[in-house]
Design a protein around this motif. Structure first.
Motif, PDB file in Angstrom:
ATOM      1  N   ILE A 109      23.943   2.624  21.093  1.00 52.95           N
ATOM      2  CA  ILE A 109      22.669   2.003  20.711  1.00 52.95           C
ATOM      3  C   ILE A 109      22.635   0.528  21.098  1.00 52.95           C
ATOM      4  CG2 ILE A 109      21.130   1.470  18.779  1.00 52.95           C
ATOM      5  CD1 ILE A 109      22.120   4.026  17.447  1.00 52.95           C
ATOM      6  N   ARG A 110      23.695  -0.212  20.789  1.00 53.31           N
ATOM      7  CA  ARG A 110      23.898  -1.588  21.257  1.00 53.31           C
ATOM      8  C   ARG A 110      22.721  -2.516  20.922  1.00 53.31           C
ATOM      9  NH1 ARG A 110      27.603  -1.060  26.724  1.00 53.31           N
ATOM     10  NH2 ARG A 110      29.048   0.471  25.828  1.00 53.31           N
ATOM     11  N   CYS A 111      22.512  -2.725  19.658  1.00 55.70           N
ATOM     12  CA  CYS A 111      21.405  -3.566  19.190  1.00 55.70           C
ATOM     13  C   CYS A 111      21.603  -5.023  19.612  1.00 55.70           C
ATOM     14  CB  CYS A 111      21.309  -3.516  17.671  1.00 55.70           C
ATOM     15  SG  CYS A 111      21.191  -1.857  16.974  1.00 55.70           S
ATOM     16  N   PRO A 112      20.558  -5.694  20.112  1.00 51.84           N
ATOM     17  CA  PRO A 112      20.643  -7.129  20.401  1.00 51.84           C
ATOM     18  C   PRO A 112      20.983  -7.906  19.123  1.00 51.84           C
ATOM     19  CG  PRO A 112      18.689  -6.185  21.419  1.00 51.84           C
ATOM     20  CD  PRO A 112      19.258  -5.113  20.520  1.00 51.84           C
ATOM     21  N   GLY A 113      21.950  -8.808  19.230  1.00 45.96           N
ATOM     22  CA  GLY A 113      22.370  -9.583  18.075  1.00 45.96           C
ATOM     23  C   GLY A 113      23.426  -8.924  17.224  1.00 45.96           C
ATOM     24  N   CYS A 114      23.924  -7.771  17.651  1.00 47.58           N
ATOM     25  CA  CYS A 114      24.954  -7.060  16.891  1.00 47.58           C
ATOM     26  C   CYS A 114      26.179  -7.938  16.673  1.00 47.58           C
ATOM     27  CB  CYS A 114      25.357  -5.785  17.636  1.00 47.58           C
ATOM     28  SG  CYS A 114      26.748  -4.903  16.904  1.00 47.58           S
ATOM     29  N   GLN A 115      26.723  -7.904  15.438  1.00 46.51           N
ATOM     30  CA  GLN A 115      27.916  -8.702  15.153  1.00 46.51           C
ATOM     31  C   GLN A 115      29.201  -7.987  15.578  1.00 46.51           C
ATOM     32  OE1 GLN A 115      28.522  -9.374  10.993  1.00 46.51           O
ATOM     33  NE2 GLN A 115      29.033  -7.249  10.573  1.00 46.51           N
ATOM     34  N   ASN A 116      29.089  -6.719  15.977  1.00 51.22           N
ATOM     35  CA  ASN A 116      30.268  -5.931  16.318  1.00 51.22           C
ATOM     36  C   ASN A 116      30.269  -5.496  17.784  1.00 51.22           C
ATOM     37  OD1 ASN A 116      31.463  -6.026  13.759  1.00 51.22           O
ATOM     38  ND2 ASN A 116      30.314  -4.244  13.044  1.00 51.22           N
ATOM     39  N   VAL A 117      29.992  -6.427  18.673  1.00 47.62           N
ATOM     40  CA  VAL A 117      29.942  -6.112  20.107  1.00 47.62           C
ATOM     41  C   VAL A 117      31.269  -5.529  20.589  1.00 47.62           C
ATOM     42  CG1 VAL A 117      29.669  -7.106  22.404  1.00 47.62           C
ATOM     43  CG2 VAL A 117      28.154  -7.826  20.555  1.00 47.62           C
ATOM     44  N   ALA A 118      32.358  -5.966  20.010  1.00 52.30           N
ATOM     45  CA  ALA A 118      33.679  -5.473  20.415  1.00 52.30           C
ATOM     46  C   ALA A 118      33.840  -3.987  20.134  1.00 52.30           C
ATOM     47  CB  ALA A 118      34.767  -6.260  19.697  1.00 52.30           C
ATOM     48  N   GLN A 125      41.912   5.278  -3.572  1.00 48.70           N
ATOM     49  CA  GLN A 125      42.231   5.827  -4.890  1.00 48.70           C
ATOM     50  C   GLN A 125      41.807   4.940  -6.058  1.00 48.70           C
ATOM     51  OE1 GLN A 125      46.362   6.942  -4.916  1.00 48.70           O
ATOM     52  NE2 GLN A 125      45.993   8.889  -3.866  1.00 48.70           N
ATOM     53  N   PRO A 126      41.933   3.611  -5.975  1.00 50.05           N
ATOM     54  CA  PRO A 126      41.550   2.819  -7.160  1.00 50.05           C
ATOM     55  C   PRO A 126      40.061   2.878  -7.486  1.00 50.05           C
ATOM     56  CG  PRO A 126      42.946   1.550  -5.658  1.00 50.05           C
ATOM     57  CD  PRO A 126      42.498   2.781  -4.926  1.00 50.05           C
ATOM     58  N   HIS A 127      39.211   3.071  -6.464  1.00 51.41           N
ATOM     59  CA  HIS A 127      37.762   2.980  -6.687  1.00 51.41           C
ATOM     60  C   HIS A 127      36.988   4.215  -6.243  1.00 51.41           C
ATOM     61  CE1 HIS A 127      37.908   2.013  -2.411  1.00 51.41           C
ATOM     62  NE2 HIS A 127      38.715   1.005  -2.681  1.00 51.41           N
ATOM     63  N   GLY A 128      37.511   4.984  -5.305  1.00 46.19           N
ATOM     64  CA  GLY A 128      36.870   6.225  -4.901  1.00 46.19           C
ATOM     65  C   GLY A 128      35.719   6.091  -3.937  1.00 46.19           C
ATOM     66  N   ASN A 129      35.584   4.918  -3.284  1.00 48.49           N
ATOM     67  CA  ASN A 129      34.455   4.671  -2.388  1.00 48.49           C
ATOM     68  C   ASN A 129      34.923   4.487  -0.950  1.00 48.49           C
ATOM     69  OD1 ASN A 129      32.664   4.501  -4.669  1.00 48.49           O
ATOM     70  ND2 ASN A 129      33.400   2.413  -4.994  1.00 48.49           N
ATOM     71  N   VAL A 130      34.296   5.200  -0.006  1.00 49.66           N
ATOM     72  CA  VAL A 130      34.598   5.044   1.418  1.00 49.66           C
ATOM     73  C   VAL A 130      33.306   4.766   2.176  1.00 49.66           C
ATOM     74  CG1 VAL A 130      35.354   6.225   3.523  1.00 49.66           C
ATOM     75  CG2 VAL A 130      36.682   6.463   1.417  1.00 49.66           C
ATOM     76  N   THR A 131      33.343   3.743   3.035  1.00 43.88           N
ATOM     77  CA  THR A 131      32.229   3.437   3.935  1.00 43.88           C
ATOM     78  C   THR A 131      32.664   3.710   5.364  1.00 43.88           C
ATOM     79  OG1 THR A 131      31.186   1.766   2.521  1.00 43.88           O
ATOM     80  CG2 THR A 131      30.793   1.586   4.884  1.00 43.88           C
ATOM     81  N   ILE A 132      31.796   4.381   6.120  1.00 41.79           N
ATOM     82  CA  ILE A 132      32.038   4.646   7.532  1.00 41.79           C
ATOM     83  C   ILE A 132      31.009   3.871   8.332  1.00 41.79           C
ATOM     84  CG2 ILE A 132      32.174   6.408   9.330  1.00 41.79           C
ATOM     85  CD1 ILE A 132      32.817   8.426   7.036  1.00 41.79           C
ATOM     86  N   SER A 133      31.497   2.938   9.149  1.00 44.09           N
ATOM     87  CA  SER A 133      30.612   2.056   9.902  1.00 44.09           C
ATOM     88  C   SER A 133      31.019   2.076  11.364  1.00 44.09           C
ATOM     89  CB  SER A 133      30.674   0.636   9.298  1.00 44.09           C
ATOM     90  OG  SER A 133      29.702  -0.204   9.851  1.00 44.09           O
ATOM     91  N   GLY A 134      30.545   1.105  12.121  1.00 44.70           N
ATOM     92  CA  GLY A 134      30.877   1.090  13.539  1.00 44.70           C
ATOM     93  C   GLY A 134      30.474  -0.200  14.206  1.00 44.70           C
ATOM     94  N   GLY A 135      30.263  -0.092  15.534  1.00 45.12           N
ATOM     95  CA  GLY A 135      30.123   1.141  16.295  1.00 45.12           C
ATOM     96  C   GLY A 135      28.990   2.042  15.769  1.00 45.12           C
TER      97      GLY A 135
END
Length: 212
Positions: free
Chosen positions: A29-38, A62-72
């Motif tokens: 997708i490669r959004c202009p201004g993306c902070q994660n160009v790498a 395990q301590p909190h039970g929360n997972v975030t999947i980002s990218g990319g």
């Protein structure tokens, strides 16, 4: 196999609560201004077996039970993403949140040509933050996302009620206080707290601020 850029533990800026975060490598997708160009290059990063990655993330969470999947862009690796979220649920992860540059409507319509895998992902996750980052819609009073158009969608409630009408959560002006006393808030509210601690801008996308 899933191509991954990095894993971060105990993040306070990638969704509500303390979270373990995995950043998928590769984005079409490669959004202009993306902070994660790498993270755009689909051939960079490290390869993980889905089960091994799920075990690692579940252990860290395990301590909190929360997972975030980002990218990319996680849905560029939709088959691996589907296996990963299914295994995370099997391992007892309580809350799974996915960021995507695709909108919910595009995913449901099979925009990326993999509807069955997309639906498998949606059946397993709790929140989808959808839509591309749009610089003109950046806002100092939003949290956990990059621009005002991006929506935090309660996926399970949406699928049960009316898939054509996403149920959007209200994250505006949210303030979070961590167990060690740090405050996480939109950068637009930071001036109200500058007398009680040191302000750190800890996430460019979404302008989330950390006050220590």
């Amino acid at each position: 196999m899933i191509r991954v850029n990095k894993i971060i533990n105990s993040s306070l800026v990638d969704g509500p609560g303390e979270r373990t975060v995995v950043f998928f490598q590769g984005c079409s997708i490669r959004c202009p201004g993306c902070q994660n160009v790498a993270l755009w290059d689909p051939n960079s990063g490290d390869l993980y077996d889905e089960q091994d990655l799920a075990r690692k993330l579940a252990h860290l969470a395990q301590p909190h039970g929360n997972v975030t999947i980002s990218g990319g862009e996680p849905f560029n690796q939709v088959r691996g993403l589907a296996f990963l979220v299914r295994e995370l649920k099997h391992l007892g992860v309580k809350n799974i949140q996915v960021y995507s540059g695709y909108t919910f409507e595009q995913l449901i319509a099979g925009t990326n040509g993999s509807y069955l895998w997309v639906r498998e992902v949606l059946d397993q996750i709790d929140v989808l933050v959808d839509g591309p980052f749009i610089q003109a819609l950046d806002d100092p009073f939003i949290t956990y996302r990059g621009s005002r158009n991006q929506r935090p969608i309660d996926v399970q409630l949406t699928l049960k009620s009316a898939p054509g009408s996403p149920v959007v959560l209200n994250w505006d002006d949210e303030i979070q206080i961590s167990q060690d006393g740090n405050i996480v808030l939109p950068i637009g509210l930071s001036k109200q707290f500058d007398s009680i601690g040191t302000i750190e801008r800890s996430r460019m996308c979404g302008q989330t601020t950390l006050v220590r």
